[in-house]
Write a protein that holds these residues in place. Structure first.
Motif: not given
Length: 571
Positions: A228-255
């Motif tokens: 439950a804590d992990v899901l809460f943190e994931k949702k919180r991070i997604e909210t922060i990312i979507n609220s930013m005015h800068d464009a963000l793209i996250g990639l893993d080591d396999k693109q």
């Protein structure tokens, strides 16, 4: 019992079996060896003695008392008497000795012949007795060999069966628990925390199973408590990312695209569900913006979005875990407002510089007229004022010229007229331009430019301006009666190097990396020496616009060497 002791017991048991087989084999081999030695020692030597006596008696003699023949017979009889091994062999040997003694003393040929026959009978008897003994002992040796073969075969078969059973069953005692442990670890890795190990033993495997089960239980508890804590943190991070005015793209080591915010989706014109989980390289084949973000190394990007041109700076952040690369985050910051302000500043500077250039030129013309004696003579004080005004006017013209050049560079409107010219043409023009300043400061310019050098591909005016700037700086920072070296030579990679070296005080190492920055002035230098701080920055832009390179080497007390490289002309 521990696994170590069990291994020791098993290996020790196999060692005892091997020792038992070896012991029995050694015992029976020793028996066979002893029987064979008995045959050789006890009987074979007696037969050899009798055979020697028989040969001696069969040899024709010149007379019955032949000394050599008699000595041979006597020596073998004596040897036989010392090698009595079989029952009945002693009396026969004694009888043979008596007959031999009589034979030696007898002079009558007929009696001697009879004694000789009796001696041969005794010799035959001894030989027959030993041959019979050899047959008996050979039978005993064969019986011993057969018995040894049977016993060793039985013991060897027994040891083989036990060893084979041990070889088949004992490795499973070690391998089976390890296999079960491996399978259980795989289950745990797949988050199946209900898996348990059961080993019915009191050794290390039993302890391992108990520790593994405890670990699985704790992981299960942790999974239930932290999900439950992990899901809460994931949702919180997604909210922060979507609220930013800068464009963000996250990639893993396999693109693979892990996350992307709404700003980035709007810029690329793609929905979020069509990006997350997709391979960025594959998506970029149909999206120019994403392809530029992945491939383009330029930090500044111009993007047409929302019916207008927008400017962004790209920043790439590598994500690592314990020094291992696991992905990256691409950030696009909107700098459109700053870009517009910068363009407005550049246009303002260009306009003001252009407007100032005309009145300054008029002032210089008026100064020329005032200095002309035909207009009227001026006194000493007036002449000094005119000289000061002339210097200030020249300085203003230089500043406005540099500001215009800088405005041209910043707007990206550098107009280059490329051509093929010999380096000496650039050198001669630049040296003539600074000759007056050099003569005033009594500075000698030493030029070395070989006539055999190839032509360079360059803008003659811009390159000459750069060389004049470097020579002017070298003269300013040189002492009177000093020397400035201008060297032109062929460098590596099909380029020509122009270098200007002075023997002034030099530049401190901490300032070398900033020497070509705009408006940078070396601390401690006079205003006359430093100027506006734009000359070297403009020179860098002019040279790099011609696919060249400019740099500096300097040491305190040794002077400075500025140099730039230009490509050789292919025409």
């Amino acid at each position: 019992m521990s696994i170590k002791n069990k291994l020791r017991a098993g290996i020790g048991f196999l060692f005892i079996l091997a020792l038992l087989c070896s012991g029995f084999a050694a015992y029976y081999l020793n028996q066979l060896s002893r029987d064979s030695k008995a045959i050789l020692k006890d009987n074979y030597e007696s037969i050899v003695y009798m055979k020697n006596i028989g040969r001696a008696m069969d040899v024709p003699a010149k007379n019955f008392a032949d000394e050599l023949r008699l000595k041979t017979i006597e020596a073998n009889i004596v040897a036989e008497e010392h090698d009595i091994t079989e029952p009945g062999e002693g009396p026969l040997a004694h009888s043979l000795h008596q007959l031999f003694d009589e034979y030696k003393q007898e002079a009558n040929p007929e009696i001697s012949a009879q004694l000789s026959l009796k001696m041969k009978d005794a010799v035959y008897g001894i030989m027959q007795l030993n041959m019979n003994a050899i047959q008996v002992k050979d039978k005993v040796a064969n019986d011993t060999a057969n018995r040894a073969l049977i016993i060793i075969a039985l013991i060897g078969s027994f040891c083989f069966l036990i060893g084979f059973s041990f070889m088949v069953n004992f490795p499973g005692y070690i391998a089976t628990p390890i296999k079960e442990l491996t399978e259980s670890i795989i289950q745990i890795a797949n988050k199946n925390y209900t898996n348990r190990l059961v080993f019915d033993s009191d050794d290390e495997f039993g302890e391992l199973a108990e520790a593994f089960n405890q670990m699985a239980g704790k992981l299960s508890d942790f999974e239930r408590s932290s999900l439950a804590d992990v899901l809460f943190e994931k949702k919180r991070i997604e909210t922060i990312i979507n609220s930013m005015h800068d464009a963000l793209i996250g990639l893993d080591d396999k693109q693979t695209i892990i996350f992307v915010n709404e700003v980035a989706c709007n810029l690329m014109g793609l929905a979020q569900d069509k990006l997350i989980g997709q391979n960025a390289t594959k998506v970029s084949e149909e999206n120019d913006l994403l392809r530029n973000m992945l491939v383009n190394d330029n930090k500044k990007m111009k993007i047409y979005a929302d019916n207008q041109e927008s400017y962004f700076t790209k920043e790439v952040l590598d994500v690592t875990n314990e020094d291992k690369f696991i992905g990256k985050v691409i950030i696009l910051k909107n700098i459109t407002e700053f870009q517009q302000l910068d363009e407005a500043k550049t246009n303002f500077i260009a306009t003001i510089s252009h407007e100032l250039k005309t009145p300054i030129s008029s002032i210089k013309m008026s100064l020329k007229l005032l200095e002309d004696e035909r207009i009227g003579k001026v006194n000493t004080e007036q002449k000094s004022l005119l000289e000061n005004i002339n210097d200030d006017t020249r300085r203003l013209l230089q500043i406005t010229g540099e500001l215009l050049d800088m405005a041209q560079v910043e707007t990206g409107k550098i107009q280059l007229n490329f051509g093929s010219t010999h380096p000496k043409n650039i050198v001669d023009y630049a040296v003539k331009a600074v000759k007056f300043i050099a003569d005033q400061r009594h500075v000698n310019i030493k030029v070395k430019c070989d006539e055999s050098l190839p032509n360079v591909r360059a803008d003659l005016d811009k390159t000459t301006w750069v060389l004049i700037n470097l020579l002017s700086n070298a003269i300013k920072y040189s002492r009177e009666n000093a020397e400035v070296e201008l060297l032109v030579k062929k460098s590596k990679a099909d380029t020509i190097e122009f270098s200007v070296k002075d023997h002034g005080k030099g530049i401190e190492q901490q300032y070398l990396s900033r020497i070509f920055d705009r408006y940078f002035k070396v601390p401690g230098a006079s205003t006359e020496q430093t100027g506006t701080g734009l000359g070297l920055a403009i020179a860098k832009d002019f040279i790099e616009a011609q696919s060249g390179k400019i740099s500096v080497d300097s040491e305190m007390g040794e002077g400075s060497r500025f140099f730039f490289l230009l490509p050789i002309s292919l025409n």
